[in-house]
Design a protein around this motif. Structure first.
Motif, PDB file in Angstrom:
ATOM      1  N   ASP A 125       0.675  -1.269  -0.128  1.00 56.53           N
ATOM      2  CA  ASP A 125      -0.110   0.306  -0.295  1.00 56.53           C
ATOM      3  C   ASP A 125       1.020   0.718   0.298  1.00 56.53           C
ATOM      4  O   ASP A 125       0.513   2.062  -0.771  1.00 56.53           O
ATOM      5  CB  ASP A 125      -0.730   0.055   1.588  1.00 56.53           C
ATOM      6  N   ILE A 126       1.825   1.011   1.264  1.00 54.19           N
ATOM      7  CA  ILE A 126       2.753   2.667   0.988  1.00 54.19           C
ATOM      8  C   ILE A 126       3.210   2.563  -0.320  1.00 54.19           C
ATOM      9  O   ILE A 126       3.605   3.331  -1.134  1.00 54.19           O
ATOM     10  CB  ILE A 126       3.748   2.486   1.967  1.00 54.19           C
ATOM     11  N   ALA A 127       3.649   1.688  -1.424  1.00 56.66           N
ATOM     12  CA  ALA A 127       4.862   1.641  -2.161  1.00 56.66           C
ATOM     13  C   ALA A 127       3.772   2.513  -3.376  1.00 56.66           C
ATOM     14  O   ALA A 127       4.248   3.260  -3.998  1.00 56.66           O
ATOM     15  CB  ALA A 127       5.008   0.797  -2.221  1.00 56.66           C
ATOM     16  N   ALA A 128       2.659   1.787  -3.241  1.00 51.13           N
ATOM     17  CA  ALA A 128       1.700   2.511  -4.301  1.00 51.13           C
ATOM     18  C   ALA A 128       1.130   3.956  -4.095  1.00 51.13           C
ATOM     19  O   ALA A 128       0.579   4.443  -4.759  1.00 51.13           O
ATOM     20  CB  ALA A 128       0.598   1.779  -4.373  1.00 51.13           C
ATOM     21  N   ILE A 129       0.917   4.349  -3.008  1.00 51.83           N
ATOM     22  CA  ILE A 129       1.025   5.935  -2.321  1.00 51.83           C
ATOM     23  C   ILE A 129       2.112   6.681  -2.959  1.00 51.83           C
ATOM     24  O   ILE A 129       2.058   7.509  -3.411  1.00 51.83           O
ATOM     25  CB  ILE A 129       0.342   5.640  -0.882  1.00 51.83           C
ATOM     26  N   VAL A 130       2.934   6.224  -2.593  1.00 48.22           N
ATOM     27  CA  VAL A 130       4.354   6.970  -2.814  1.00 48.22           C
ATOM     28  C   VAL A 130       4.318   7.265  -4.514  1.00 48.22           C
ATOM     29  O   VAL A 130       5.149   8.422  -4.531  1.00 48.22           O
ATOM     30  CB  VAL A 130       5.375   6.034  -2.376  1.00 48.22           C
ATOM     31  N   ARG A 131       4.121   6.230  -4.962  1.00 45.01           N
ATOM     32  CA  ARG A 131       4.324   5.925  -6.813  1.00 45.01           C
ATOM     33  C   ARG A 131       3.800   7.157  -7.131  1.00 45.01           C
ATOM     34  O   ARG A 131       3.746   7.955  -8.405  1.00 45.01           O
ATOM     35  CB  ARG A 131       3.870   4.850  -7.444  1.00 45.01           C
ATOM     36  N   ALA A 132       1.957   7.037  -6.752  1.00 45.44           N
ATOM     37  CA  ALA A 132       1.169   7.395  -7.197  1.00 45.44           C
ATOM     38  C   ALA A 132       1.667   9.200  -6.904  1.00 45.44           C
ATOM     39  O   ALA A 132       1.297   9.872  -7.366  1.00 45.44           O
ATOM     40  CB  ALA A 132      -0.477   8.106  -6.366  1.00 45.44           C
ATOM     41  N   SER A 133       2.190   9.867  -5.680  1.00 45.08           N
ATOM     42  CA  SER A 133       2.232  10.963  -5.615  1.00 45.08           C
ATOM     43  C   SER A 133       3.419  11.832  -6.772  1.00 45.08           C
ATOM     44  O   SER A 133       3.108  13.154  -6.582  1.00 45.08           O
ATOM     45  CB  SER A 133       3.322  11.219  -4.148  1.00 45.08           C
ATOM     46  N   THR A 134       3.755  11.139  -7.448  1.00 46.89           N
ATOM     47  CA  THR A 134       4.177  11.408  -8.325  1.00 46.89           C
ATOM     48  C   THR A 134       3.725  11.802  -8.924  1.00 46.89           C
ATOM     49  O   THR A 134       4.764  12.141 -10.539  1.00 46.89           O
ATOM     50  CB  THR A 134       5.975  10.175  -8.773  1.00 46.89           C
ATOM     51  N   TRP A 135       2.492  11.245  -9.432  1.00 50.02           N
ATOM     52  CA  TRP A 135       1.462  11.563 -10.615  1.00 50.02           C
ATOM     53  C   TRP A 135       1.591  13.082 -10.424  1.00 50.02           C
ATOM     54  O   TRP A 135       0.156  13.148 -11.282  1.00 50.02           O
ATOM     55  CB  TRP A 135       0.965  10.538 -10.992  1.00 50.02           C
ATOM     56  N   GLN A 136       1.222  13.756  -9.042  1.00 48.07           N
ATOM     57  CA  GLN A 136       0.810  15.359  -9.205  1.00 48.07           C
ATOM     58  C   GLN A 136       1.290  16.145 -10.011  1.00 48.07           C
ATOM     59  O   GLN A 136       2.218  16.358 -10.537  1.00 48.07           O
ATOM     60  CB  GLN A 136       1.411  15.313  -8.155  1.00 48.07           C
ATOM     61  N   PRO A 137       0.763  17.492 -10.270  1.00 44.16           N
ATOM     62  CA  PRO A 137       0.853  18.254 -11.244  1.00 44.16           C
ATOM     63  C   PRO A 137       2.758  18.889 -10.427  1.00 44.16           C
ATOM     64  O   PRO A 137       3.027  19.396  -9.331  1.00 44.16           O
ATOM     65  CB  PRO A 137       0.077  19.366 -11.564  1.00 44.16           C
ATOM     66  N   ARG A 138       3.942  19.478 -11.766  1.00 51.95           N
ATOM     67  CA  ARG A 138       4.738  19.671 -10.408  1.00 51.95           C
ATOM     68  C   ARG A 138       4.536  21.545 -10.461  1.00 51.95           C
ATOM     69  O   ARG A 138       5.595  22.192 -10.143  1.00 51.95           O
ATOM     70  CB  ARG A 138       5.865  19.510 -11.652  1.00 51.95           C
TER      71      ARG A 138
END
Length: 417
Positions: free
Chosen positions: A336-349
């Protein structure tokens, strides 16, 4: 070095260092000896030494009963065998994340976690190279006393001064024990606390959506220490991450489930597990055996000052991702943590670009030698933003490989004969 007894619990007391720290090591050797005398444990004192003072440190450590003193080549050789044993994808990248060329607070602690697994230790107790211990009524106040009194025990069996833990958590083991510090601020910004731009700079690490009152409270609390020791006070609770410092922390079990972010040149990258414990509601012990923090002369030099402030800048940029992660992380499941960490990088810059602009402006208003920091941020803004995001992507990869790395470390002798 004497052999540990096979029938006793093993714990790892670790000091990572990239500087001369013979005085601190003398203190930590005394802490290891204290723990061995007062608890039925074998203390494996581990020093991960990236400094140019290996021989001087070795002389101090010769006094310790059970010590592993590893320079970078020895660490690398061990890690190479662990990575091979894990049979993980992208082994070269994993090795770089565990032992990067740059300074990484998270990576050095991850190496300690893997070595502790290889040594059969069930808890890891971290100290830093710029500390010493308080003295009270003529005796040194060692944090390991509180840590070993609680770690790994069912929370209901821990004798504490105060219990704030919900009864539903009482049968869970204590996963973390920690305290704070006295002395110099944990982040070297004391010289500018009275400057009007101090708030503008430090408030940039607040969570998105924070009110002005919340930001001012955060700025007032950030990087400051606690009251000197005046007798033990231990609180059993889910520990507030703002109340503990990585100079003075210990973990039981948790460090084998999730690693720390391996970001380079970023202060605060080693605090992640404290937030994991908090968000998962894991029992912890908050004690008041605070270490004494001090700033080294190197940090005040022109080169040291610039390097440190740029690490602080990267910390602020990294918080764009970590706030996203902390707000969504509710348990300690690595997947779960890995998925959330990866999803955080999909935010607009764009929001982080705005933060970088505000940070450059704040540094420029501080003036003096801080102008060089503003200049560097302005010239390298795009690279800093890219690095902050890539660090998070690398962290997701490391989380996914961590179980295999820990398993391989358990089967890997520390020294290759």
């Amino acid at each position: 070095m004497t052999d540990a007894r096979d029938d006793r619990r093993r714990v790892c007391l670790v000091v990572p260092t990239n500087r001369e720290c013979a005085a601190t090591l003398t203190e930590v050797v005394a802490e290891a000896e204290y723990a061995t005398r007062h608890f039925d444990v074998d203390v494996c004192l581990l020093v991960l030494d990236s400094s140019d003072e290996y021989e001087a440190h070795a002389k101090v450590l010769a006094l310790a009963p059970l010590v592993w003193h590893l320079d970078e080549p020895a660490q690398r050789e061990f890690l190479q065998r662990v990575v091979r044993g894990a049979a993980a994808d992208r082994p070269d990248l994993l090795l770089d994340l565990l032992l990067p060329a740059g300074v990484s607070y998270g990576a050095c602690t991850n190496r300690a976690f893997l070595i502790a697994a290889a040594l059969g230790c069930d808890s890891v107790h971290r100290r830093d190279s710029d500390l010493y211990f308080q003295t009270y009524e003529g005796k040194k106040i060692f944090p390991i006393h509180a840590e070993l009194s609680a770690l790994g025990k069912a929370a209901r069996d821990v004798v504490a001064t105060e219990n704030r833990l919900d009864e539903s958590r009482a049968d869970l083991p204590v996963a973390m024990a920690g305290a704070s510090f006295v002395g110099d601020m944990s982040v070297d910004v004391e010289d500018i606390r009275d400057h009007e731009a101090y708030y503008d700079l430090v408030s940039l690490w607040a969570a998105p959506g924070s009110t002005e009152d919340e930001k001012r409270e955060l700025v007032a609390e950030s990087f400051t220490g606690s009251a000197p020791f005046d007798g033990d006070h231990w609180t059993l609770s889910v520990v507030d991450p703002m109340r503990v410092d990585m100079h003075n922390i210990s973990f039981h079990g948790l460090q084998e489930n999730v690693p720390l972010p391996p970001a380079t040149d970023t202060i605060g990258s080693d605090y992640f597990l404290i937030h994991v414990a908090d968000r998962a509601g894991l029992p912890g012990l908050l004690h008041n055996r605070h270490i004494v923090n001090f700033h080294t002369a190197e940090r005040k030099s022109d080169a040291g000052f610039l390097a440190y402030q740029l690490r602080f800048a990267k910390f602020i940029l990294s918080m764009y991702y970590f706030h996203f992660i902390y707000q969504r992380m509710t348990n300690a499941s690595p997947g779960d943590i890995a998925a959330i960490v990866r999803a955080s990088t999909w935010q607009p810059r764009e929001p982080n670009e705005a933060t970088a602009e505000l940070m450059e402006q704040a540094y420029r208003r501080l003036g003096g030698r801080f102008t060089a920091v503003a200049d560097r941020i302005g010239a390298n803004r795009d690279a800093l933003l890219i690095e902050a995001r890539r660090d998070i992507e690398d962290f997701a990869l490391l989380i996914e490989a961590w179980a295999a790395l820990i398993a391989a470390a358990r089967e890997t002798p520390l020294r290759h004969d």
